[in-house]
Design a protein around this motif. Structure first.
Motif, PDB file in Angstrom:
ATOM      1  N   THR A 217      36.283 109.325  48.557  1.00 34.74           N
ATOM      2  CA  THR A 217      36.631 107.998  49.061  1.00 34.74           C
ATOM      3  C   THR A 217      35.979 107.732  50.415  1.00 34.74           C
ATOM      4  O   THR A 217      35.470 108.652  51.073  1.00 34.74           O
ATOM      5  CB  THR A 217      38.151 107.873  49.223  1.00 34.74           C
ATOM      6  N   LYS A 218      36.036 106.457  50.840  1.00 37.97           N
ATOM      7  CA  LYS A 218      35.502 106.114  52.159  1.00 37.97           C
ATOM      8  C   LYS A 218      36.286 106.843  53.258  1.00 37.97           C
ATOM      9  O   LYS A 218      35.712 107.253  54.263  1.00 37.97           O
ATOM     10  CB  LYS A 218      35.571 104.600  52.374  1.00 37.97           C
ATOM     11  N   GLY A 219      37.584 107.026  53.034  1.00 35.60           N
ATOM     12  CA  GLY A 219      38.394 107.748  54.015  1.00 35.60           C
ATOM     13  C   GLY A 219      37.946 109.187  54.166  1.00 35.60           C
ATOM     14  O   GLY A 219      37.908 109.735  55.274  1.00 35.60           O
ATOM     15  N   GLU A 220      37.588 109.817  53.055  1.00 32.58           N
ATOM     16  CA  GLU A 220      37.116 111.206  53.102  1.00 32.58           C
ATOM     17  C   GLU A 220      35.719 111.287  53.719  1.00 32.58           C
ATOM     18  O   GLU A 220      35.389 112.278  54.380  1.00 32.58           O
ATOM     19  CB  GLU A 220      37.138 111.788  51.686  1.00 32.58           C
ATOM     20  N   ILE A 221      34.903 110.243  53.528  1.00 36.92           N
ATOM     21  CA  ILE A 221      33.607 110.173  54.210  1.00 36.92           C
ATOM     22  C   ILE A 221      33.828 110.174  55.714  1.00 36.92           C
ATOM     23  O   ILE A 221      33.124 110.877  56.468  1.00 36.92           O
ATOM     24  CB  ILE A 221      32.839 108.893  53.793  1.00 36.92           C
ATOM     25  N   LYS A 336      35.936 122.567  52.189  1.00 35.24           N
ATOM     26  CA  LYS A 336      37.113 123.441  52.053  1.00 35.24           C
ATOM     27  C   LYS A 336      38.054 123.286  53.238  1.00 35.24           C
ATOM     28  O   LYS A 336      39.280 123.232  53.073  1.00 35.24           O
ATOM     29  CB  LYS A 336      36.657 124.891  51.917  1.00 35.24           C
ATOM     30  N   GLU A 337      37.496 123.227  54.449  1.00 37.54           N
ATOM     31  CA  GLU A 337      38.329 123.094  55.644  1.00 37.54           C
ATOM     32  C   GLU A 337      39.047 121.746  55.678  1.00 37.54           C
ATOM     33  O   GLU A 337      40.164 121.641  56.189  1.00 37.54           O
ATOM     34  CB  GLU A 337      37.474 123.275  56.900  1.00 37.54           C
ATOM     35  N   LEU A 338      38.403 120.715  55.125  1.00 41.42           N
ATOM     36  CA  LEU A 338      39.020 119.386  55.087  1.00 41.42           C
ATOM     37  C   LEU A 338      39.893 119.198  53.845  1.00 41.42           C
ATOM     38  O   LEU A 338      40.492 118.131  53.673  1.00 41.42           O
ATOM     39  CB  LEU A 338      37.929 118.305  55.114  1.00 41.42           C
ATOM     40  N   LYS A 339      39.932 120.252  52.997  1.00 40.07           N
ATOM     41  CA  LYS A 339      40.734 120.221  51.765  1.00 40.07           C
ATOM     42  C   LYS A 339      40.350 119.040  50.859  1.00 40.07           C
ATOM     43  O   LYS A 339      41.205 118.357  50.295  1.00 40.07           O
ATOM     44  CB  LYS A 339      42.220 120.183  52.095  1.00 40.07           C
ATOM     45  N   LEU A 340      39.035 118.832  50.720  1.00 42.07           N
ATOM     46  CA  LEU A 340      38.552 117.780  49.828  1.00 42.07           C
ATOM     47  C   LEU A 340      38.763 118.209  48.381  1.00 42.07           C
ATOM     48  O   LEU A 340      38.725 119.405  48.075  1.00 42.07           O
ATOM     49  CB  LEU A 340      37.074 117.489  50.088  1.00 42.07           C
ATOM     50  N   PRO A 341      38.970 117.267  47.473  1.00 41.50           N
ATOM     51  CA  PRO A 341      39.303 117.614  46.072  1.00 41.50           C
ATOM     52  C   PRO A 341      38.140 118.171  45.263  1.00 41.50           C
ATOM     53  O   PRO A 341      38.352 118.678  44.157  1.00 41.50           O
ATOM     54  CB  PRO A 341      39.771 116.270  45.491  1.00 41.50           C
ATOM     55  N   ILE A 342      36.914 118.061  45.771  1.00 42.86           N
ATOM     56  CA  ILE A 342      35.752 118.549  45.032  1.00 42.86           C
ATOM     57  C   ILE A 342      34.860 119.376  45.958  1.00 42.86           C
ATOM     58  O   ILE A 342      34.963 119.290  47.181  1.00 42.86           O
ATOM     59  CB  ILE A 342      34.924 117.398  44.423  1.00 42.86           C
ATOM     60  N   SER A 343      33.960 120.156  45.351  1.00 44.43           N
ATOM     61  CA  SER A 343      33.004 120.950  46.125  1.00 44.43           C
ATOM     62  C   SER A 343      31.959 120.006  46.726  1.00 44.43           C
ATOM     63  O   SER A 343      31.315 119.239  46.007  1.00 44.43           O
ATOM     64  CB  SER A 343      32.335 121.985  45.223  1.00 44.43           C
ATOM     65  N   LEU A 344      31.793 120.061  48.031  1.00 41.14           N
ATOM     66  CA  LEU A 344      30.915 119.124  48.734  1.00 41.14           C
ATOM     67  C   LEU A 344      29.460 119.595  48.709  1.00 41.14           C
ATOM     68  O   LEU A 344      29.142 120.723  49.090  1.00 41.14           O
ATOM     69  CB  LEU A 344      31.384 118.980  50.188  1.00 41.14           C
ATOM     70  N   THR A 345      28.567 118.727  48.218  1.00 38.92           N
ATOM     71  CA  THR A 345      27.122 118.994  48.210  1.00 38.92           C
ATOM     72  C   THR A 345      26.397 117.693  48.550  1.00 38.92           C
ATOM     73  O   THR A 345      27.022 116.630  48.645  1.00 38.92           O
ATOM     74  CB  THR A 345      26.636 119.470  46.821  1.00 38.92           C
ATOM     75  N   TYR A 347      24.616 116.032  46.633  1.00 40.95           N
ATOM     76  CA  TYR A 347      24.728 115.132  45.491  1.00 40.95           C
ATOM     77  C   TYR A 347      25.969 114.254  45.586  1.00 40.95           C
ATOM     78  O   TYR A 347      25.977 113.120  45.093  1.00 40.95           O
ATOM     79  CB  TYR A 347      24.751 115.927  44.184  1.00 40.95           C
ATOM     80  N   VAL A 348      27.024 114.765  46.200  1.00 42.87           N
ATOM     81  CA  VAL A 348      28.263 114.001  46.323  1.00 42.87           C
ATOM     82  C   VAL A 348      28.016 112.700  47.091  1.00 42.87           C
ATOM     83  O   VAL A 348      28.594 111.662  46.766  1.00 42.87           O
ATOM     84  CB  VAL A 348      29.360 114.839  47.016  1.00 42.87           C
ATOM     85  N   ALA A 349      27.134 112.736  48.083  1.00 40.17           N
ATOM     86  CA  ALA A 349      26.823 111.526  48.848  1.00 40.17           C
ATOM     87  C   ALA A 349      26.201 110.473  47.943  1.00 40.17           C
ATOM     88  O   ALA A 349      26.528 109.282  48.024  1.00 40.17           O
ATOM     89  CB  ALA A 349      25.869 111.862  49.999  1.00 40.17           C
ATOM     90  N   ARG A 350      25.318 110.902  47.074  1.00 43.48           N
ATOM     91  CA  ARG A 350      24.632 109.989  46.151  1.00 43.48           C
ATOM     92  C   ARG A 350      25.618 109.375  45.156  1.00 43.48           C
ATOM     93  O   ARG A 350      25.597 108.171  44.909  1.00 43.48           O
ATOM     94  CB  ARG A 350      23.526 110.761  45.427  1.00 43.48           C
ATOM     95  N   HIS A 351      26.480 110.202  44.621  1.00 47.40           N
ATOM     96  CA  HIS A 351      27.449 109.717  43.638  1.00 47.40           C
ATOM     97  C   HIS A 351      28.502 108.826  44.311  1.00 47.40           C
ATOM     98  O   HIS A 351      28.937 107.822  43.743  1.00 47.40           O
ATOM     99  CB  HIS A 351      28.125 110.902  42.952  1.00 47.40           C
ATOM    100  N   THR A 352      28.898 109.207  45.517  1.00 42.48           N
ATOM    101  CA  THR A 352      29.908 108.434  46.232  1.00 42.48           C
ATOM    102  C   THR A 352      29.382 107.047  46.591  1.00 42.48           C
ATOM    103  O   THR A 352      30.114 106.058  46.536  1.00 42.48           O
ATOM    104  CB  THR A 352      30.352 109.176  47.511  1.00 42.48           C
ATOM    105  N   LEU A 357      30.704 101.466  45.958  1.00 38.76           N
ATOM    106  CA  LEU A 357      30.290 100.087  45.711  1.00 38.76           C
ATOM    107  C   LEU A 357      31.006  99.509  44.496  1.00 38.76           C
ATOM    108  O   LEU A 357      31.449  98.357  44.503  1.00 38.76           O
ATOM    109  CB  LEU A 357      28.774 100.005  45.513  1.00 38.76           C
ATOM    110  N   LYS A 358      31.139 100.310  43.459  1.00 35.63           N
ATOM    111  CA  LYS A 358      31.808  99.820  42.255  1.00 35.63           C
ATOM    112  C   LYS A 358      33.284  99.550  42.529  1.00 35.63           C
ATOM    113  O   LYS A 358      33.834  98.535  42.093  1.00 35.63           O
ATOM    114  CB  LYS A 358      31.659 100.834  41.116  1.00 35.63           C
ATOM    115  N   ARG A 359      33.927 100.469  43.254  1.00 28.69           N
ATOM    116  CA  ARG A 359      35.347 100.277  43.593  1.00 28.69           C
ATOM    117  C   ARG A 359      35.551  99.059  44.485  1.00 28.69           C
ATOM    118  O   ARG A 359      36.637  98.485  44.521  1.00 28.69           O
ATOM    119  CB  ARG A 359      35.883 101.528  44.294  1.00 28.69           C
ATOM    120  N   SER A 360      34.499  98.678  45.219  1.00 30.26           N
ATOM    121  CA  SER A 360      34.588  97.510  46.109  1.00 30.26           C
ATOM    122  C   SER A 360      34.310  96.207  45.371  1.00 30.26           C
ATOM    123  O   SER A 360      34.276  95.142  45.990  1.00 30.26           O
ATOM    124  CB  SER A 360      33.600  97.671  47.274  1.00 30.26           C
TER     125      SER A 360
END
Length: 399
Positions: A217-221, A336-345, A347-352, A357-360
């Motif tokens: 989410t934008k909040g997690e960004i 992991k330190e931020l306890k995000l629900p998925i493994s951060l890479t 690629y996550v930036a690209r998918h997010t 945009l779609k959620r908006s």
């Protein structure tokens, strides 16, 4: 009169990348015929006196192997024709050889295809075929077989072997899609007849599984960009992640090659390495701040990933692999330190980017959730048809 065959660096023709094609030269009765070997080479990598690639030539051993095989193939038929006392022309010889060339083995076509991909600079794609080649050799012990020898039962045995080795469903799918691609080439090159095509009954589509969605989410960004660290690699990992998110999900490889020349009228303009599509995105103030942080650090590029010392395609590919691995390692630690629900890479930036945009409520004609997957080309076609003002307005939803 004797007939001779050799392979030459054909300098009368120069390709766009400065290379010359290697040609099979057949000489008989003062006549010559040139046939493409399917490989090109830079002039400085060719030993004109010895008619062979120099030691410093990329893929030297593989190219020399192709040359030797082609010369041996023609020479054997010349000897056979001479032994029977039959008169023949160069055209007769070529026809005879082409008739036998359809006996090209699976291994020989793999070798040719991999060399061609490397010559085209498609190193990652070439490595996919190389990995499949190695896997098939391990399974079958050799690939000195004909494509017509591979039937549905053979493919099922290979699938079962891969499963016993614990490969994931999508990994098995990649193996078979790659295998299908080279089999299709064999048909196109008249190496095997269409009637032998085993993928008519062995369905590759069954090996596809939906990839787990990797968007936050934008909040997690905001949590990621607010993460505090004095570690240099952690900071650049965060900056590149945020840069990708704000620049229409630009992937890591395309980021690495960006220079000042890609910034025109406050827009980022570049051609995607993968799809060759021209991309234009507005540069927001936060993006410009990220770029400014690395002024003077990044040599000729916007970011300190590649430098002048990475001259060859292989050097660049190795560098990108090494840096991306380090970036992703640091992102995973942050996640992991931020306890995000998925493994951060990366690629996550690209998918997010696409998902936010779609959620908006942004029209999926402009950007779809599947950006970067099989429908990416369709998405890019849609993007190309919109005015910059429409895309600019959509990008405001990222902040």
């Amino acid at each position: 009169m004797s007939c001779t065959v050799n392979v030459l660096c054909y300098k009368s023709k120069t390709l766009l990348n400065g290379e010359h094609p290697l040609m099979v030269c057949i000489s008989k009765e003062s006549k010559r015929k040139y046939l493409s070997l399917g490989v090109s080479i830079l002039p400085q990598h060719w030993d004109a006196e010895k008619n062979r690639p120099k030691r410093n030539c990329p893929n030297k051993d593989l190219i020399q192997k192709l040359i030797n095989e082609k010369i041996i193939l023609y020479t054997e038929h010349i000897l056979e024709l001479n032994a029977t006392g039959r008169e023949f022309t160069i055209a007769n010889l070529i026809d005879k050889v082409n008739g036998v060339s359809n006996k090209c083995t699976v291994q020989q076509l793999f070798d040719i295809h991999i060399v061609e991909l490397r010559q085209q600079g498609r190193l990652k794609y070439a490595s996919t075929f190389k990995e499949l080649n190695n896997s098939l050799i391990e399974f079958n012990h050799h690939l000195d077989i004909l494509f017509s020898d591979i039937d549905s039962a053979w493919l099922k045995n290979y699938e079962a072997w891969l499963r016993r080795r614990g490969l994931a469903e999508n990994s098995i799918g990649v193996r078979f899609r790659t295998f299908r691609a080279i089999y299709n080439r064999a048909i196109e090159d008249n190496i095997v007849k269409q009637e032998y095509y085993p993928f008519r009954s062995f369905k590759v589509a069954k090996l596809h599984t939906e990839t787990i969605k990797r968007a936050i989410t934008k909040g997690e960004i905001e949590k990621i960009i607010s993460y505090q660290s004095d570690n240099k690699y952690t900071r650049i990992a965060i900056d590149l992640f945020y840069f990708s998110y704000l620049c229409a999900g630009i992937n890591f490889k395309d980021i690495a090659y960006l220079t000042r020349n890609n910034i025109v009228d406050n827009r980022l303009i570049y051609t995607r390495k993968k799809t060759k599509k021209l991309i234009k995105v507005p540069l927001q103030a936060k993006v410009l701040n990220i770029i400014k942080k690395y002024e003077g650090e990044a040599d000729m590029y916007l970011f300190p990933i590649l430098s002048k010392i990475h001259e060859t395609d292989i050097q660049q590919a190795n560098r990108l692999h090494k840096v991306m691995a380090k970036i992703n390692k640091n992102l995973k630690i942050i996640g992991k330190e931020l306890k995000l629900p998925i493994s951060l890479t990366t690629y996550v930036a690209r998918h997010t980017y696409a998902t936010v945009l779609k959620r908006s409520g942004v029209n999926t004609s402009i950007i779809s959730e599947s950006l970067g997957h099989s429908s990416e080309k369709v998405t890019q076609i849609y993007l190309d048809s919109f005015e910059n003002s429409q895309i600019d307005e959509a990008m405001k939803n990222l902040l």
